[in-house]
Design an enzyme around this catalytic site. Structure first.
Site, PDB file in Angstrom:
ATOM      1  N   SER A   1       0.801  -1.244   0.000  1.00 43.37           N
ATOM      2  CA  SER A   1       0.000   0.000   0.000  1.00 43.37           C
ATOM      3  C   SER A   1       0.826   1.283   0.000  1.00 43.37           C
ATOM      4  CB  SER A   1      -0.929   0.016   1.210  1.00 43.37           C
ATOM      5  OG  SER A   1      -0.173   0.259   2.386  1.00 43.37           O
TER       6      SER A   1
ATOM      7  N   THR B   1      -2.362  -6.369  -1.499  1.00 38.00           N
ATOM      8  CA  THR B   1      -3.173  -5.711  -0.464  1.00 38.00           C
ATOM      9  C   THR B   1      -4.640  -5.737  -0.877  1.00 38.00           C
ATOM     10  OG1 THR B   1      -3.008  -3.571  -1.593  1.00 38.00           O
ATOM     11  CG2 THR B   1      -1.316  -4.067   0.063  1.00 38.00           C
TER      12      THR B   1
ATOM     13  N   ASP C   1     -24.150   0.082   4.688  1.00 39.26           N
ATOM     14  CA  ASP C   1     -23.358   0.018   3.460  1.00 39.26           C
ATOM     15  C   ASP C   1     -24.265   0.413   2.304  1.00 39.26           C
ATOM     16  OD1 ASP C   1     -20.829  -2.245   2.199  1.00 39.26           O
ATOM     17  OD2 ASP C   1     -21.981  -0.712   1.120  1.00 39.26           O
TER      18      ASP C   1
ATOM     19  N   ARG D   1      -8.827   3.085   6.651  1.00 40.16           N
ATOM     20  CA  ARG D   1      -7.788   4.023   6.245  1.00 40.16           C
ATOM     21  C   ARG D   1      -7.900   5.249   7.141  1.00 40.16           C
ATOM     22  NH1 ARG D   1      -5.674   0.393   4.189  1.00 40.16           N
ATOM     23  NH2 ARG D   1      -4.926   0.057   2.043  1.00 40.16           N
TER      24      ARG D   1
ATOM     25  N   ASP E   1      -5.671   1.779  14.100  1.00 41.06           N
ATOM     26  CA  ASP E   1      -4.587   1.027  13.450  1.00 41.06           C
ATOM     27  C   ASP E   1      -4.090   1.799  12.230  1.00 41.06           C
ATOM     28  OD1 ASP E   1      -4.151  -1.566  11.159  1.00 41.06           O
ATOM     29  OD2 ASP E   1      -2.939  -1.387  12.985  1.00 41.06           O
TER      30      ASP E   1
ATOM     31  N   GLU F   1      -0.367   9.095   8.510  1.00 41.82           N
ATOM     32  CA  GLU F   1       0.684   8.063   8.589  1.00 41.82           C
ATOM     33  C   GLU F   1       1.595   8.146   7.351  1.00 41.82           C
ATOM     34  OE1 GLU F   1      -2.024   4.479   8.593  1.00 41.82           O
ATOM     35  OE2 GLU F   1      -0.476   3.639   7.312  1.00 41.82           O
TER      36      GLU F   1
ATOM     37  N   HIS G   1      -0.677   0.111  11.723  1.00 49.14           N
ATOM     38  CA  HIS G   1      -1.245  -0.425  10.479  1.00 49.14           C
ATOM     39  C   HIS G   1      -0.870  -1.887  10.300  1.00 49.14           C
ATOM     40  CE1 HIS G   1      -2.553   0.803   6.136  1.00 49.14           C
ATOM     41  NE2 HIS G   1      -2.930  -0.416   6.445  1.00 49.14           N
TER      42      HIS G   1
ATOM     43  N   GLY H   1      -3.979  -6.314   9.450  1.00 53.31           N
ATOM     44  CA  GLY H   1      -3.982  -7.421   8.489  1.00 53.31           C
ATOM     45  C   GLY H   1      -2.729  -8.262   8.520  1.00 53.31           C
ATOM     46  N   TYR H   2      -1.839  -7.984   9.453  1.00 52.35           N
ATOM     47  CA  TYR H   2      -0.512  -8.608   9.465  1.00 52.35           C
ATOM     48  C   TYR H   2      -0.478  -9.947  10.197  1.00 52.35           C
ATOM     49  CZ  TYR H   2       2.337  -5.021   7.191  1.00 52.35           C
ATOM     50  OH  TYR H   2       2.927  -4.182   6.271  1.00 52.35           O
TER      51      TYR H   2
HETATM   52  N1  LIG Z   1      -5.559  -1.924   8.589  1.00 55.27           N
HETATM   53  C1  LIG Z   1      -5.256  -2.893   7.765  1.00 55.27           C
HETATM   54  O1  LIG Z   1      -4.244  -3.603   7.940  1.00 55.27           O
HETATM   55  C2  LIG Z   1      -6.127  -3.184   6.599  1.00 55.27           C
HETATM   56  C3  LIG Z   1      -6.997  -2.231   6.112  1.00 55.27           C
HETATM   57  N2  LIG Z   1      -7.799  -2.506   5.047  1.00 55.27           N
HETATM   58  C4  LIG Z   1      -8.738  -1.477   4.571  1.00 55.27           C
HETATM   59  O2  LIG Z   1     -10.069  -1.954   4.790  1.00 55.27           O
HETATM   60  C5  LIG Z   1     -10.885  -1.576   3.676  1.00 55.27           C
HETATM   61  C6  LIG Z   1     -12.078  -2.504   3.563  1.00 55.27           C
HETATM   62  O3  LIG Z   1     -11.617  -3.816   3.242  1.00 55.27           O
HETATM   63  P1  LIG Z   1     -12.658  -4.882   2.658  1.00 55.27           P
HETATM   64  O4  LIG Z   1     -13.841  -4.999   3.553  1.00 55.27           O
HETATM   65  O5  LIG Z   1     -11.897  -6.104   2.339  1.00 55.27           O
HETATM   66  O6  LIG Z   1     -13.095  -4.163   1.307  1.00 55.27           O
HETATM   67  P2  LIG Z   1     -14.389  -4.451   0.426  1.00 55.27           P
HETATM   68  O7  LIG Z   1     -14.182  -3.686  -0.827  1.00 55.27           O
HETATM   69  O8  LIG Z   1     -14.677  -5.896   0.408  1.00 55.27           O
HETATM   70  O9  LIG Z   1     -15.580  -3.765   1.274  1.00 55.27           O
HETATM   71  C7  LIG Z   1     -15.679  -2.365   1.438  1.00 55.27           C
HETATM   72  C8  LIG Z   1     -17.158  -2.067   1.600  1.00 55.27           C
HETATM   73  O10 LIG Z   1     -17.320  -0.684   1.901  1.00 55.27           O
HETATM   74  C9  LIG Z   1     -18.518  -0.261   1.296  1.00 55.27           C
HETATM   75  N3  LIG Z   1     -18.538   1.202   1.225  1.00 55.27           N
HETATM   76  C10 LIG Z   1     -17.941   1.996   0.306  1.00 55.27           C
HETATM   77  N4  LIG Z   1     -18.229   3.294   0.586  1.00 55.27           N
HETATM   78  C11 LIG Z   1     -18.996   3.304   1.714  1.00 55.27           C
HETATM   79  C12 LIG Z   1     -19.584   4.315   2.502  1.00 55.27           C
HETATM   80  N5  LIG Z   1     -19.455   5.615   2.189  1.00 55.27           N
HETATM   81  N6  LIG Z   1     -20.290   3.958   3.619  1.00 55.27           N
HETATM   82  C13 LIG Z   1     -20.432   2.650   3.939  1.00 55.27           C
HETATM   83  N7  LIG Z   1     -19.919   1.624   3.214  1.00 55.27           N
HETATM   84  C14 LIG Z   1     -19.192   1.967   2.122  1.00 55.27           C
HETATM   85  C15 LIG Z   1     -18.534  -0.961  -0.054  1.00 55.27           C
HETATM   86  O11 LIG Z   1     -19.841  -1.027  -0.570  1.00 55.27           O
HETATM   87  C16 LIG Z   1     -17.972  -2.332   0.315  1.00 55.27           C
HETATM   88  O12 LIG Z   1     -19.014  -3.243   0.586  1.00 55.27           O
HETATM   89  C17 LIG Z   1      -9.914  -1.653   2.492  1.00 55.27           C
HETATM   90  O13 LIG Z   1     -10.344  -0.841   1.408  1.00 55.27           O
HETATM   91  C18 LIG Z   1      -8.610  -1.144   3.099  1.00 55.27           C
HETATM   92  O14 LIG Z   1      -8.531   0.252   2.931  1.00 55.27           O
HETATM   93  C19 LIG Z   1      -7.790  -3.730   4.430  1.00 55.27           C
HETATM   94  C20 LIG Z   1      -6.924  -4.697   4.875  1.00 55.27           C
HETATM   95  C21 LIG Z   1      -6.001  -4.483   5.968  1.00 55.27           C
HETATM   96  O1  LIG Z   2      -4.427  -4.701   2.520  1.00 60.68           O
HETATM   97  C1  LIG Z   2      -4.588  -3.509   2.851  1.00 60.68           C
HETATM   98  O2  LIG Z   2      -5.388  -2.708   2.325  1.00 60.68           O
HETATM   99  C2  LIG Z   2      -3.791  -3.010   3.958  1.00 60.68           C
HETATM  100  O3  LIG Z   2      -4.088  -1.997   4.585  1.00 60.68           O
HETATM  101  C3  LIG Z   2      -2.528  -3.714   4.278  1.00 60.68           C
HETATM  102  O4  LIG Z   2      -2.552  -4.214   5.573  1.00 60.68           O
HETATM  103  C4  LIG Z   2      -1.451  -2.721   4.104  1.00 60.68           C
HETATM  104  O5  LIG Z   2      -0.264  -3.321   4.377  1.00 60.68           O
HETATM  105  P1  LIG Z   2       1.030  -2.689   3.652  1.00 60.68           P
HETATM  106  O6  LIG Z   2       0.738  -2.787   2.197  1.00 60.68           O
HETATM  107  O7  LIG Z   2       1.079  -1.229   4.062  1.00 60.68           O
HETATM  108  O8  LIG Z   2       2.148  -3.512   4.105  1.00 60.68           O
END
Ligand SMILES: NC(=O)C1=CN([C@@H]2O[C@H](COP(=O)(O)OP(=O)(O)OC[C@H]3O[C@@H](n4cnc5c(N)ncnc54)[C@H](O)[C@@H]3O)[C@@H](O)[C@H]2O)C=CC1
Ligand SMILES: O=C(O)C(=O)[C@H](O)COP(=O)(O)O
Length: 388
Positions: free
Chosen positions: A79, A101, A183, A248, A271, A276, A293, A296-297
């Site tokens: 990311s 990611t 959603d 985010r 997180d 950041e 952050h 997801g790790y």
């Molecule tokens: N902190 C971390 O380590 C991680 C963070 N993330 C973040 O989490 C986010 C979500 O991941 P997933 O659920 O897998 O993505 P996803 O794309 O499967 O689900 C996101 C959902 O948010 C909904 N959405 C979009 N705009 C919206 C709004 N204004 N209000 C309410 N809902 C809305 C969409 O309709 C979708 O269903 C990712 O885009 C990424 O930025 C993902 C993985 C790890």
């Molecule tokens: O998959 C995502 O979206 C995430 O936020 C990842 O946890 C980000 O991990 P890095 O790509 O920053 O290592």
């Protein structure tokens, strides 16, 4: 050129005819799990004489200059590497970009399509990891939520019901919690059952699982999430409701959040941070839990991310995938059913306060600086995903 780790793999030259050796050059973020186990001649070139040349660098060091020097066919990122015209306008070698990611807000996908460059991310790769992170944060701060009762129900608000939000909802339902979900881009369902205002005003805990989108630009959405939680939204939340952001950072207005915590003493878990990899100590000191952050790790989450972009690259180049993450996973003894039966074992499953402590220890001269934030993530001891 930054310090690179170049592995050159040369195909098997004992074939019947003299192979015309091709080279596949990859520039990759060194934070991608098991890079060499997935991207080598054995796993990419088994059908042809192929030399796979990987240049692995820190994600923030993948620059236009590096691309000009290396001329890669493939970019494998995470990311922290923005993919846009600024990076590749002068490059004409890249044919495939893979982001290991879930989030794609760092990628100008329309520009890649315009350039006829294939893009793949790893949708859902760490959905259980992030859901388990959120559960751990909530149950660490409020262990009484292990035993919801009719006169003391637990209402979990979930904003965004995609892969992570819907997975979290399943865990919540398994614990007997009530889910209020919002959603706007999905049809109403058992979990997608409330308005935004109902979620933020009627939940004991609220967890954000939306992509970072804007009213305009490359991440444009009709329902933009940038500062979705602004001062007005925060004010509408009961003072004793717990807020968790593992989506985010910019989904919450950090300045408004600081003021709101001052006024309400709200418990907040972050997180991800609006600015950041820098974190102001003034914000950090107000948080109930802060982590760099890493929601997801887990080993499973990161390996699944690498597997998914490897599979996509194999499809792009018409190669039969020859590597599976299951060959790389040690035995996993973490069972959700065991944790439910013995909640006091949570700290053995995931001691989130240890991650909080390590982050706070990096605060110096009023902030956690970017290099320290990145180092904590680079050196993170990957957790194991609980088996659901
Ligand atoms: N902190 C971390 O380590 C991680 C963070 N993330 C973040 O989490 C986010 C979500 O991941 P997933 O659920 O897998 O993505 P996803 O794309 O499967 O689900 C996101 C959902 O948010 C909904 N959405 C979009 N705009 C919206 C709004 N204004 N209000 C309410 N809902 C809305 C969409 O309709 C979708 O269903 C990712 O885009 C990424 O930025 C993902 C993985 C790890
Ligand atoms: O998959 C995502 O979206 C995430 O936020 C990842 O946890 C980000 O991990 P890095 O790509 O920053 O290592």
């Amino acid at each position: 050129m930054p310090n690179t780790n170049v592995n050159t793999f040369t195909g098997n030259n004992e074939s019947k005819e003299t192979p015309s050796t091709r080279t596949l050059t990859i520039v990759a973020d060194s934070n991608i799990a098991s890079l060499d186990e997935f991207f080598s001649t054995q796993t990419l070139g088994q059908d042809a004489a192929l030399t796979v040349n990987i240049v692995s660098v820190a994600g923030r060091d993948i620059t236009a200059q590096l691309l000009a020097e290396v001329q890669p066919d493939v970019l494998l990122i995470r990311s922290v590497t923005p993919i846009n015209a600024e990076l590749i306008v002068d490059n004409h070698s890249v044919r495939f970009v893979g982001s290991a990611t879930i989030g794609t807000d760092h990628v100008d996908q329309a520009y890649l399509a315009e350039r006829n460059i294939t893009f793949a991310n790893a949708a859902g790769c760490s959905k259980h990891s992030v859901a388990q992170y959120v559960l751990t944060a909530i149950l660490t701060l409020r262990p009484q939520y292990w035993q919801p009762s009719s006169n003391q129900p637990v209402v979990l608000g979930i904003i965004g019901l995609g892969n992570i939000g819907s997975t979290l909802a399943q865990y919540a339902a398994d614990l007997g919690w009530q889910v209020l979900g919002y959603d706007p881009l999905l049809p109403a369902s058992a979990f997608n059952n409330a308005s935004f205002d109902e979620v933020i005003s009627q939940s004991n805990a609220i967890s954000l699982h939306v992509p970072l989108t804007d009213a305009e630009g490359m991440n444009r959405s009709d329902y933009p999430t940038h500062h979705l939680l602004n001062a007005a939204a925060l004010e509408a939340m009961p003072a004793d409701s717990l807020l968790i952001n593992s989506a985010r950072g910019p989904v919450i207005d950090a300045a408004a959040l600081e003021d709101n915590i001052e006024q309400t003493r709200r418990q907040v878990v972050l997180d991800v941070f609006e600015h950041e990899p820098q974190i102001a100590e003034q914000l950090l000191s107000k948080l109930a839990i802060a982590t760099p952050h890493i929601a997801g790790y887990t080993l499973e989450g990161k390996l699944r991310g690498t597997q998914m972009i490897y599979d996509a690259l194999c499809e792009k180049f018409n190669v039969t995938p020859a590597q599976s993450m299951h060959n790389l996973l040690p035995v996993n003894m973490y069972l959700w059913t065991e944790l439910k039966e013995y909640p006091d074992r949570l700290i053995k499953f995931y001691d989130i306060m240890q991650d909080d402590k390590l982050l706070r220890a990096k605060a110096d001269d009023g902030q956690v600086n970017g290099a320290d934030f990145d180092q904590l993530r680079r050196d993170y001891h990957l957790r194991r995903e609980w088996q659901f």
